[in-house]
Design an enzyme around this catalytic site. Structure first.
Site, mmCIF file in Angstrom:
data_model
loop_
_atom_site.group_PDB
_atom_site.id
_atom_site.type_symbol
_atom_site.label_atom_id
_atom_site.label_comp_id
_atom_site.label_asym_id
_atom_site.label_seq_id
_atom_site.Cartn_x
_atom_site.Cartn_y
_atom_site.Cartn_z
ATOM 1 N N LYS A 140 7.914 42.705 -4.464
ATOM 2 C CA LYS A 140 6.456 42.654 -4.470
ATOM 3 C C LYS A 140 5.818 42.598 -3.091
ATOM 4 O O LYS A 140 6.311 41.944 -2.182
ATOM 5 C CB LYS A 140 5.985 41.418 -5.252
ATOM 6 N N GLU A 189 -7.843 40.303 -3.029
ATOM 7 C CA GLU A 189 -8.188 39.576 -4.257
ATOM 8 C C GLU A 189 -9.014 38.328 -3.945
ATOM 9 O O GLU A 189 -9.962 38.000 -4.661
ATOM 10 C CB GLU A 189 -6.918 39.187 -5.014
ATOM 11 N N HIS A 235 -17.979 55.403 -14.450
ATOM 12 C CA HIS A 235 -17.225 54.766 -15.546
ATOM 13 C C HIS A 235 -15.726 54.714 -15.263
ATOM 14 O O HIS A 235 -14.921 54.771 -16.192
ATOM 15 C CB HIS A 235 -17.451 55.500 -16.880
ATOM 16 N N GLN A 273 -30.254 15.485 -0.107
ATOM 17 C CA GLN A 273 -29.040 15.387 0.701
ATOM 18 C C GLN A 273 -27.958 16.329 0.152
ATOM 19 O O GLN A 273 -27.043 16.711 0.877
ATOM 20 C CB GLN A 273 -28.548 13.937 0.698
ATOM 21 N N SER A 292 -23.570 10.675 3.879
ATOM 22 C CA SER A 292 -23.390 12.125 4.054
ATOM 23 C C SER A 292 -22.652 12.432 5.357
ATOM 24 O O SER A 292 -22.418 13.595 5.681
ATOM 25 C CB SER A 292 -24.749 12.831 4.038
ATOM 26 N N LYS A 351 -26.733 20.204 1.687
ATOM 27 C CA LYS A 351 -25.904 20.618 2.836
ATOM 28 C C LYS A 351 -24.572 21.220 2.462
ATOM 29 O O LYS A 351 -24.187 22.260 2.998
ATOM 30 C CB LYS A 351 -25.705 19.426 3.775
HETATM 31 N N1 ARG Z 1 -28.882 12.058 5.072
HETATM 32 C C1 ARG Z 1 -30.200 12.398 4.621
HETATM 33 C C2 ARG Z 1 -30.217 13.872 4.218
HETATM 34 O O1 ARG Z 1 -29.227 14.484 4.343
HETATM 35 C C3 ARG Z 1 -31.167 12.171 5.708
HETATM 36 C C4 ARG Z 1 -32.551 11.873 5.221
HETATM 37 C C5 ARG Z 1 -32.592 10.564 4.618
HETATM 38 N N2 ARG Z 1 -33.914 10.065 4.500
HETATM 39 C C6 ARG Z 1 -34.141 9.016 3.738
HETATM 40 N N3 ARG Z 1 -35.353 8.636 3.691
HETATM 41 N N4 ARG Z 1 -33.213 8.395 3.103
HETATM 42 O O2 ARG Z 1 -31.208 14.383 3.757
#
Ligand code: ARG
Length: 463
Positions: A283, A290, A156, A322, A23, A325
């Site tokens: 144009k 938009e 409307h 994970q 990640s 994020k």
């Molecule tokens: N990169 C992981 C996350 O984003 C960190 C936690 C990982 N923990 C594990 N036990 N593999 O959540």
């Protein structure tokens, strides 16, 4: 060093698996939070006598050096390091030696990742609240400049009743006010410290989670360790807040698009928010409006994505999480940028009152006022509604307006017109008469603006 857990394994990961598992490419943006979390953790460990003061100082100095080097670009990471947490720790150990190996005492990546995300969350959502407040300030200013300027109000997408530009803008102020309140409420629940939850069950060390909460600025430590490492509710709440607010932005942006069309000509969006065409030389397209209208799609996707990731996952931590994020970062970036751009676009927009006025003449915007006036002269509303309906039909047939109808034409619609009089049917008169609380009369819109300003300055103070 290869992997932290190599002693237990016969083989390492294939390159393609390493890439899939990592990640670091997206969680590296947590580096400041990761280092803040580690500094608080080791400070607490030294206060609790779990590491010495010298060990703590060496670790903090090492971490601050890493922070500087990431910031100036001299330290970069590879997917082999998997995530920002292990990358920072590995770099620390390679720089300060064995003492660096003490940092992870009484901590797991599960609570570490969560403390990083929560810190990032509190900071970024704070910046989003600032952007919301800035947008609301711009709306208040534009509304104040336009409390008297008339606009056809629609239902409307059909002419309904005359309103003012300021009134229309203040409707959006209310939407963004609710967005601020929702996000503030989400932040209140999110402001808890997961650090010290460990992998899932707490720790055997005598740590002080209240102390790390204080050092990191959280209200309280999370109550249950298993929940702390498994909970992503606060991100889902945030994505819901973002989705609703992006929907508001999308609706506002759509008004800019049609107001700017050659059919409406209510506004001319500033050149700095438009693009031209590669083929058609004439144009000037409202691309930015938009895009603001369209960006909501990805944020809904972020919400649906994380809801689906979390569904059916057992307690406690699972690697599925994970996946929390990227949608969160995407929604934060999109929401914040959209708020800022919308504010700048509103700020640069002037309403073309001459063009707006041309539209006010059509669509019988005063029909409700006509009906209300008959009620005041003793006719029940349902009857007056029917009478005015007939007046509209006749006017449409004769291509004229209410005030052009002759007395005998009115009497042919309803005998009582013998003694009834027509009210002030000017657009200005219609608007000025709507003084009911929340109505469009200038005096009432000024009150709404005053209330809005007071509310905004109270929340800005509290931010
Ligand atoms: N990169 C992981 C996350 O984003 C960190 C936690 C990982 N923990 C594990 N036990 N593999 O959540």
């Amino acid at each position: 060093m290869a992997n932290l857990w190599d002693s237990r394994f016969e083989r390492g990961m294939d390159a393609i698996v390493e890439e899939f598992n990592a990640s670091i490419n997206f969680d590296k943006r947590l580096y400041n939070c990761d280092i803040d979390g580690s500094v608080a953790h080791v400070t607490m460990l030294s206060e609790a006598g779990i590491v010495t003061g010298d060990e703590k100082n060496a670790i903090v100095t090492g971490l601050e050096g890493i922070r500087r080097d990431i910031a100036n670009g001299s330290l970069t990471f590879t997917v082999r390091q998997e995530d920002i947490h292990m990358a920072v720790e590995e770099t620390l150990i390679s720089r300060i030696g064995a003492v660096g190996k003490k940092l992870h005492t009484a901590r797991s990546r599960n609570d570490q990742a969560q403390v990083d995300v929560r810190l990032y969350f509190m900071r970024e959502t704070g910046a989003i609240l600032d952007a919301l407040a800035e947008l609301q300030k711009v709306i208040l200013e534009k509304a104040s400049e336009n409390t008297e300027n008339l606009l056809a109000g629609f239902t409307h997408m059909q002419h309904a009743q005359p309103v003012t530009v300021g009134f229309h803008l203040m409707a959006y102020f209310q939407m963004f006010r609710r967005d601020v309140e929702r996000l503030t409420d989400t932040r209140r629940r999110a402001n808890q410290n997961p650090l010290g939850a460990g992998a899932l069950g707490g720790t055997t060390f005598n740590i002080n989670r209240h102390r790390t909460s204080e050092l990191l600025g959280f209200d309280v430590p999370t109550e249950n360790a298993m929940d702390a490492v498994s909970d992503r509710d606060y991100i889902i709440e945030f994505l819901s807040d973002a989705s609703i607010s992006m929907m508001h932005i999308s609706r506002f942006a759509e008004e800019f698009v049609y107001w700017n069309s050659s059919e409406f000509r209510y506004i001319s969006i500033d050149d700095s928010f438009c693009t031209g065409s590669s083929m058609m030389p004439q144009k000037k397209n409202p691309d930015i409006a938009e895009l603001l209208r369209g960006k909501v799609g990805r944020v809904y996707g972020d919400l649906m994505g994380l809801l689906t990731v979390m569904k059916g996952t057992p307690l406690s931590f699972n690697k599925d999480f994970q996946e929390d994020k990227e949608p969160m970062f995407d929604a934060m970036d999109t929401w914040k940028a959209s708020l800022t751009i919308l504010a700048a676009m509103i700020n640069k927009t002037e309403f073309r009152l001459d063009e707006i006025n041309k539209h006010l003449a059509s669509g019988f915007l005063s029909a409700t006022d006509m009906a209300d006036s008959l009620v005041r002269q003793g006719i029940p509303f349902r009857e007056s509604h029917e009478i005015v309906g007939k007046m509209v039909k006749l006017c449409e047939r004769n291509s004229c307006d209410f005030t052009d109808l002759k007395r005998e034409e009115l009497v042919s619609i309803d005998k009582r017109f013998d003694s009834l009089s027509l009210p002030d049917l000017s657009m200005r008169g219609c608007v000025n008469a709507r003084t009911s609380f929340g109505g469009t009369a200038p005096s009432e819109v000024k009150r709404q603006i005053e209330t809005g300003k007071n509310w905004l300055s109270s929340v800005v103070k509290a931010m």
